[in-house]
Every structure is written in C-alpha cells, then in structure tokens.
Design a protein around this motif. Structure first.
Motif, short mmCIF file in Angstrom:
data_model
loop_
_atom_site.label_atom_id
_atom_site.label_comp_id
_atom_site.label_asym_id
_atom_site.label_seq_id
_atom_site.Cartn_x
_atom_site.Cartn_y
_atom_site.Cartn_z
N THR A 86 0.97 -1.36 0.13
CA THR A 86 -0.10 -0.02 0.25
C THR A 86 0.74 1.40 0.01
O THR A 86 0.17 2.46 -0.52
N GLN A 87 2.16 1.21 0.52
CA GLN A 87 2.72 2.68 0.72
C GLN A 87 4.18 2.33 0.17
O GLN A 87 4.94 3.47 0.13
N GLY A 88 4.75 1.06 -0.02
CA GLY A 88 6.02 0.67 -0.76
C GLY A 88 7.17 0.41 0.28
O GLY A 88 6.80 0.35 1.47
N PRO A 89 8.12 -0.06 -0.21
CA PRO A 89 9.11 -0.57 0.54
C PRO A 89 9.78 0.43 1.69
O PRO A 89 10.06 -0.11 2.87
N ALA A 90 9.80 1.57 1.34
CA ALA A 90 10.28 2.59 2.61
C ALA A 90 9.33 2.60 3.77
O ALA A 90 10.01 2.98 4.65
#
Length: 244
Positions: A30-34
């Motif tokens: 939903t928000q990316g690897p970071a």
C-alpha cells in the motif's frame, strides 16, 4: 504440567510472527518498501517498536523473513503449475512453470520488486549461509527451474558450448555455483540454464518495474516469444498457452 503453557506460548509467538509479517506486507503493497520500518509495522499491530524486537532482532531480520515468505509463495505457485502437467512433456512442464512465474510476478508487483529488484540489507556472511530461512527459500526457488533443466539434460541433451570455448572466469564461477548447489551439473549446461534464466528474469523485471511502458502496453506476447526462443535453445517444442 508445564508443557501445555509452553505450547500455548509458542503458539502465540508463532501467531504474532505471522501477524508481523502480514503487517509488513500490507505496508509494502500500500505504501512501498520505504514504509516497512520496525515502528510502522509495530503500529500496524498495536505493538511498540521495542516490543517488536522480541520477535525480530533487527530490521534486516524482518526483511529476510518477509522475503522468505514471498519466495515460498512464488515457489509454490511454480511447483503447482509444473505438477499440474506431471503427465505432460518436459516442454509443457517447463512452459507452465515459467508462465506461473510471470503470473505471480505481474499479480504481485510489490512483492516481486521486494524480492528481486531491491538490495537485501544484510551482511556478506549471512548472504552465503545456506541455513538461513531466506537463503533456503531462495535456493528452493532456484531449483524449481534448474532441476527441470537438469532432468532434461539427463534425458535429452541439448546443444551446449564446449567448456574450453567459455571464458575461464565464467567457467570457474559456474563451477563454484554448482558446488554451492551440491549438484554435479556440467558448467556448459549451467551456462545455457543461466542464459535462459537471465532472459526470463530480465524481461520480467522490466515488465514489473514498468521499464518498457514507453513501447508496450501488453508484454505477454513478448514473454511468449522469449519462451519460444528458450524452448528452441533447449531442443524442446514450443506449446502456446491455452486460451483464457
């Protein structure tokens, strides 16, 4: 009498480990690897950051555990496709395996990118330890493809380069890789297997990471062209996919 409480504690611990990994996956997709940090994952499950360290000693350990989950899931999808064609020809099994890999990757681009397109933040010694869950899952994934090449070579050898015509560095690297696998595949067979894998993996990475969007909106036919080339390299007949 202490056995049952110990079992309950272990059952609760395993459930919490699963919940943590599932939370990490949600953040990734939903928000990316970071976004997959210790504190963010802890918040997802109502836990403090320090408390989460009771389950994973570091962020690297969490990353490795989630990566192992994804690799096992991908491996299972490829094995299921292969086994569904157990009565078919080697070409049918290999093509089904490769198509299942693409189907999983395009359906799970965040997970595929996490596995293959992001550097794994771990030490060199850990990367080469075969006993870690992440490395074992990676080895199992490699063997789904490689064992089929091995079986094919044993039953119907395909064209390979002469070892003396190969660059000495390539020859030694492939020999070392065969040793790590614990298999006795000739380096020239591994050379062809890696050439096939590089083409498949490279194309799949470019597709999942949207590196070819400036030309193609549908890469399925290009993937099939690659599979047709690979089956020719391996002396197999190409079979088009069944109509959807």
């Amino acid at each position: 009498m202490a056995v049952q409480p110990a079992r309950r504690r272990e059952k609760l611990r395993q459930a919490t480990l699963t919940e943590i990994r599932e939370a990490a996956r949600r953040l990734l997709t939903t928000q990316g690897p970071a976004a997959v940090t210790i504190n963010a994952v802890a918040r997802q499950i109502g836990m403090s950051g320090p408390a989460l360290y009771h389950y994973f000693a570091s962020h690297d350990d969490l990353v490795a555990a989630v990566t192992a989950d994804f690799l096992r899931e991908l491996t299972a999808a490829m094995q299921a496709a292969r086994d569904a064609h157990a009565a078919g020809s080697p070409a049918e099994r290999l093509l089904a395996t490769c198509r299942a890999m693409r189907e999983w990757a395009t359906a799970h681009p965040a997970e595929f990118g996490w596995i293959f397109a992001s550097p794994i933040p771990t030490t060199a010694s850990a990367r080469h330890r075969p006993d870690t869950p992440r490395n074992q899952a990676g080895r199992d994934f490699e063997l789904v493809f490689l064992q089929q090449i091995e079986e094919l070579w044993a039953s119907a050898p395909f064209p390979v380069p002469a070892p003396e015509d190969m660059d000495p560095s390539v020859r030694e690297q492939l020999r070392a890789y065969a040793t790590t696998l614990g298999r006795e595949l000739p380096v020239e067979v591994l050379h062809v297997a890696m050439a096939c894998w590089i083409r498949l993996y490279g194309l799949l990475c470019m597709e999942v990471l949207n590196q070819l969007d400036f030309v193609y909106s549908d890469l399925a036919p290009i993937y099939e062209e690659t599979l047709r080339d690979l089956t020719a390299m391996l002396g197999l007949d190409y079979h088009p996919p069944a109509p959807a």
